[in-house]
Motif scaffolding. Structure first.
Motif, PDB file in Angstrom:
ATOM      1  N   ASN A   1     -10.436   7.600  -7.830  1.00  0.00           N
ATOM      2  CA  ASN A   1      -9.838   8.919  -8.101  1.00  0.00           C
ATOM      3  C   ASN A   1      -8.386   8.926  -7.662  1.00  0.00           C
ATOM      4  OD1 ASN A   1     -12.345   9.671  -8.910  1.00  0.00           O
ATOM      5  ND2 ASN A   1     -12.754  11.046  -7.201  1.00  0.00           N
ATOM      6  N   GLY A   2      -7.526   9.382  -8.521  1.00  0.00           N
ATOM      7  CA  GLY A   2      -6.114   9.509  -8.163  1.00  0.00           C
ATOM      8  C   GLY A   2      -5.384   8.185  -8.044  1.00  0.00           C
ATOM      9  N   VAL A   3      -6.025   7.091  -8.466  1.00  0.00           N
ATOM     10  CA  VAL A   3      -5.334   5.798  -8.388  1.00  0.00           C
ATOM     11  C   VAL A   3      -4.606   5.557  -9.700  1.00  0.00           C
ATOM     12  CG1 VAL A   3      -5.650   3.294  -8.208  1.00  0.00           C
ATOM     13  CG2 VAL A   3      -6.936   4.827  -6.726  1.00  0.00           C
ATOM     14  N   GLU A   4      -3.280   5.701  -9.643  1.00  0.00           N
ATOM     15  CA  GLU A   4      -2.485   5.464 -10.846  1.00  0.00           C
ATOM     16  C   GLU A   4      -2.238   3.972 -11.021  1.00  0.00           C
ATOM     17  OE1 GLU A   4      -2.735   8.620 -12.686  1.00  0.00           O
ATOM     18  OE2 GLU A   4      -1.264   7.204 -13.484  1.00  0.00           O
ATOM     19  N   ARG A   5      -1.831   3.331  -9.902  1.00  0.00           N
ATOM     20  CA  ARG A   5      -1.513   1.902  -9.987  1.00  0.00           C
ATOM     21  C   ARG A   5      -2.116   1.165  -8.793  1.00  0.00           C
ATOM     22  NH1 ARG A   5       3.814  -0.286 -10.785  1.00  0.00           N
ATOM     23  NH2 ARG A   5       2.645  -1.727 -12.092  1.00  0.00           N
ATOM     24  N   ALA A   6      -2.649  -0.009  -9.040  1.00  0.00           N
ATOM     25  CA  ALA A   6      -3.252  -0.805  -7.966  1.00  0.00           C
ATOM     26  C   ALA A   6      -2.642  -2.194  -7.949  1.00  0.00           C
ATOM     27  CB  ALA A   6      -4.758  -0.892  -8.171  1.00  0.00           C
ATOM     28  N   ALA A   7      -2.483  -2.744  -6.736  1.00  0.00           N
ATOM     29  CA  ALA A   7      -2.010  -4.119  -6.577  1.00  0.00           C
ATOM     30  C   ALA A   7      -3.220  -5.011  -6.332  1.00  0.00           C
ATOM     31  CB  ALA A   7      -1.050  -4.215  -5.386  1.00  0.00           C
TER      32      ALA A   7
ATOM     33  N   PHE B   1      -8.760  -1.360  -0.949  1.00  0.00           N
ATOM     34  CA  PHE B   1      -8.137  -0.714   0.202  1.00  0.00           C
ATOM     35  C   PHE B   1      -7.213   0.406  -0.207  1.00  0.00           C
ATOM     36  CE2 PHE B   1      -9.800  -3.752   3.052  1.00  0.00           C
ATOM     37  CZ  PHE B   1      -9.696  -5.007   2.473  1.00  0.00           C
ATOM     38  N   LYS B   2      -7.259   1.504   0.562  1.00  0.00           N
ATOM     39  CA  LYS B   2      -6.360   2.613   0.257  1.00  0.00           C
ATOM     40  C   LYS B   2      -5.478   2.999   1.440  1.00  0.00           C
ATOM     41  CE  LYS B   2      -7.905   5.709  -2.874  1.00  0.00           C
ATOM     42  NZ  LYS B   2      -8.801   6.565  -3.653  1.00  0.00           N
ATOM     43  N   ASP B   3      -5.622   2.317   2.594  1.00  0.00           N
ATOM     44  CA  ASP B   3      -4.757   2.650   3.718  1.00  0.00           C
ATOM     45  C   ASP B   3      -4.535   1.422   4.583  1.00  0.00           C
ATOM     46  OD1 ASP B   3      -7.745   3.655   4.431  1.00  0.00           O
ATOM     47  OD2 ASP B   3      -6.780   2.762   6.188  1.00  0.00           O
ATOM     48  N   ILE B   4      -3.478   1.484   5.405  1.00  0.00           N
ATOM     49  CA  ILE B   4      -3.091   0.318   6.214  1.00  0.00           C
ATOM     50  C   ILE B   4      -4.160  -0.051   7.230  1.00  0.00           C
ATOM     51  CG2 ILE B   4      -1.496  -0.451   8.014  1.00  0.00           C
ATOM     52  CD1 ILE B   4       0.754   0.343   6.486  1.00  0.00           C
ATOM     53  N   THR B   5      -4.794   0.950   7.825  1.00  0.00           N
ATOM     54  CA  THR B   5      -5.786   0.653   8.869  1.00  0.00           C
ATOM     55  C   THR B   5      -6.912  -0.211   8.344  1.00  0.00           C
ATOM     56  OG1 THR B   5      -5.368   2.942   9.467  1.00  0.00           O
ATOM     57  CG2 THR B   5      -6.962   1.752  10.817  1.00  0.00           C
ATOM     58  N   SER B   6      -7.427   0.146   7.189  1.00  0.00           N
ATOM     59  CA  SER B   6      -8.545  -0.651   6.678  1.00  0.00           C
ATOM     60  C   SER B   6      -8.077  -2.030   6.253  1.00  0.00           C
ATOM     61  CB  SER B   6      -9.280   0.066   5.550  1.00  0.00           C
ATOM     62  OG  SER B   6      -8.376   0.511   4.580  1.00  0.00           O
TER      63      SER B   6
ATOM     64  N   ILE C   1       0.824  -1.209   0.000  1.00  0.00           N
ATOM     65  CA  ILE C   1       0.000   0.000   0.000  1.00  0.00           C
ATOM     66  C   ILE C   1       0.860   1.262   0.000  1.00  0.00           C
ATOM     67  CG2 ILE C   1      -0.356   0.247   2.505  1.00  0.00           C
ATOM     68  CD1 ILE C   1      -2.990   0.779  -0.264  1.00  0.00           C
ATOM     69  N   GLY C   2       2.122   1.119   0.417  1.00  0.00           N
ATOM     70  CA  GLY C   2       3.007   2.278   0.323  1.00  0.00           C
ATOM     71  C   GLY C   2       3.375   2.555  -1.124  1.00  0.00           C
TER      72      GLY C   2
END
Lengths: 284, 346
Positions: free
Chosen positions: A72-78, A37-42, A14-15
């Protein structure tokens, strides 16, 4: 444990990436759903991977499907993805519905996903055809043996005469409620509001209930998926009436394999089989 | 109060007897059990159906009008308009549950009150004898109690109420129509100790509310309406398929289309629409105010928990649990509603 490995890796990724796509644990542990998911907490709170992760994640990846603000603003996703879903994704990549360089696919070993309603492995798992593992960007966990040692595309209705096949489908499709779940669950059906079945001008398919229209809907879907269907089995799993739609996928994929020696998502070609562009000379 | 006994093994006979003088609808055992017209070769299904009973009063495909064109000797431009929604024959609707019955009340609110009324719905309801089977305990997946329903209370629209025991149903009438039906049915009296025998077998299947036992408001406000991020994120897994709206007993959105079936055979067809479909609010101009899936899901939640309760004073959800059970993407609106409740109270 596999879930822990995925959790740890997801927290690292996620980093590097704007989004991690996998499944989330819901209050019923046998019914996880797709999660973005967009952050570690979730990730720590919700990410899960168990033997009930049935949904095909590829259905959410084509650009035509990406219309939530979380993109929005997601360039790359794993994406943590199992073989059947990845096979669908490879077909969509070949069709240019998914942009290959925007996704980082992590292959997760899969020994089949249980149907929470029956507690059994569905037939699609027993007929698993895996894509080339080299196509993954990375792999996680220990590889497992394919459940089906010699997966073949078999048409369960092959031994029936044409009018017996027709009788079979008329009986099955009389249960169809035209809910469109088979279409929406299918990663290949990304025509959205341009779907032929919903067109009004011209009006190919009316809102009438007769059996003809229900058959026609499936005929449209099967033909539009010919050469593209990767037998992921989501259509059958989604159907609330329990209609064995995978028989159609098997029949269609079998014919394509026999005639063209082509398995979408597995066979490597410069262009997808039945989507030729207008360049003279066509595909290889 | 009259209380009679319908043994389990006599249910088929009971239904067949009435099917000689009226239409009979009952839950039928198929791959996805649902309400169908009864006939002797069908198998009665004693549990909670997969689909709701709304098809009986609000058919999925309903021909409202047919328009024909005749050339006769006197008048070679004779246009005939026939409406099929005028007359309906009496029917017995057997085996609905309190959640289904409450849903008919919702339909009544929407279709039979106010300035615009649906012609077919009210007429079908007037001709129906509703025999509701009470639920001593929840079935797997039910959450009617959280939605404010009392499973053993006989709803106001019921004509007959049936309490399941292990050997059969204790039947009592709750309206004049019900009394008349019961008088013609020739049923015996129940045994004295039937109260000890109330069938709680459905309680043996795990009633998994999966932790959703509260925290959901019965009246959502407009506070979260414009929160695109909230709706987008919460509904991300939804495929927009329409199963939830089709199996839901209260969902009532419909479409009207005119079709020319050839040879001047034009029909006006009413069909179920779904807020989950792309074209739900596709307007003739081409503008579509709910083009995106999260906008349509937001509409669904608001229709049931905001607009209906706040404008019509009735909840749009009876807690039958069918949408949760059949969703292929495992989306559970209860989680979304709980989050919305929490967030709107912030």
């Amino acid at each position: 444990m596999l879930e822990q490995l995925i959790l740890d890796r997801a927290k690292q990724l996620i980093g590097e990436f704007d989004m991690v796509i996998s499944y989330r644990r819901n209050s019923n542990p046998e019914r996880p759903s797709a999660a973005f998911f967009k952050d570690i907490t979730s990730i720590e709170k919700h990410l899960c991977w168990n033997r009930y992760c049935s949904s095909n994640l590829s259905v959410y990846l084509p650009f035509q499907a990406r219309n939530g603000t979380m993109w929005n603003g997601v360039e790359r996703a794993a994406v943590f993805i199992k073989d059947c879903d990845f096979r669908s994704a490879l077909n969509l990549i070949a069709e240019e519905a998914i942009e290959r360089d925007r996704f980082h696919f992590i292959g997760v070993p899969c020994e089949g996903m249980f149907d929470y309603r029956t507690g059994n492995l569905p037939s699609r798992c027993m007929n698993c055809k895996r894509p080339d593992a080299a196509e993954y960007d990375e792999s996680i966990g220990q590889p497992v043996e394919n459940l089906s040692s010699e997966p073949e595309t078999k048409n369960p209705l092959k031994s029936l005469a044409p009018d017996q096949i027709n009788e079979f489908w008329e009986k099955q499709l009389s249960l169809c409620i035209r809910c469109n779940a088979c279409r929406e669950a299918c990663p290949n059906c990304y025509c959205r509001d341009k779907c032929l079945a919903d067109a009004r001008q011209p009006d190919f398919l009316s809102r009438s209930e007769d059996l003809r229209h229900r058959k026609f809907f499936q005929v449209i879907r099967t033909l539009h998926n010919a050469g593209r269907c990767t037998e992921c089995g989501e259509c059958e799993r989604a159907c609330p009436a329990g209609i064995p739609l995978s028989y159609l996928s098997s029949a269609s994929s079998g014919i394509i394999a026999e005639l063209f020696n082509y398995l979408p998502g597995i066979t490597k070609k410069k262009q997808p089989l039945l989507l030729l562009d207008s360049t003279p000379g066509g595909s290889e | 109060m009259t209380q009679l006994f319908l043994a389990n093994e006599k249910v088929g006979e009971f239904l067949s007897g009435f099917s000689k003088i009226m239409k009979v609808f009952a839950p039928i055992n198929t791959v996805s059990p649902s309400f169908e017209e009864w006939s002797e070769n069908k198998q009665y299904f004693p549990g909670k159906t997969a689909y709701s009973a709304k098809n009986i009063f609000f058919p999925q495909y309903d021909e409202l009008l047919s328009i024909g064109f005749n050339k006769s000797q006197q008048n070679d431009t004779q246009i005939n308009i026939n409406s099929k929604n005028d007359e309906f024959s009496p029917r017995l609707v057997f085996g609905i549950r309190p959640c289904d019955l409450k849903a008919i009340e919702v339909f009544e609110k929407v279709m039979s009150t106010g300035a615009y009324r649906h012609p077919g719905f009210q007429k079908r309801l007037e001709q129906s004898v509703l025999a509701v089977i009470l639920c001593p305990d929840k079935h797997s997946g039910c959450f009617c109690d959280i939605m404010g329903l009392n499973r053993m209370r006989v709803g106001k629209l019921a004509d007959l109420a049936l309490t399941p025991t292990s050997k059969g149903y204790i039947v009592h009438p709750s309206s004049k129509k019900g009394t008349e039906i019961l008088n013609s049915a020739n049923l015996p009296e129940p045994s004295e100790k039937w109260q000890d025998d109330i069938d709680k077998s459905s309680a043996n299947s795990p009633v998994n509310d999966h932790g959703h036992n509260g925290g959901m408001t019965s009246r959502l406000s407009d506070a979260l309406f414009n929160n695109e991020e909230f709706w987008s994120e919460k509904t991300a897994a939804c495929l927009g398929c329409g199963i939830c709206t089709y199996v839901c007993p209260t969902c009532h959105c419909f479409d009207i289309t005119d079709y020319n079936f050839g040879s001047f055979n034009v029909k006006r067809l009413q069909s179920w629409d779904s807020c989950m479909f792309y074209n739900f609010t596709n307007e003739a101009s081409g503008h579509n105010p709910r083009k995106l899936r999260w906008q349509r899901y937001r509409n669904r939640i608001n229709h049931k928990f905001n607009y209906l309760p706040n404008k019509k004073d009735i909840s749009g959800c009876t807690g039958c649990g069918r949408c949760v059970a059949l969703c292929p993407a495992s989306v559970d609106f209860r989680g979304i509603l709980s989050s919305a409740t929490e967030k709107q109270n912030e």
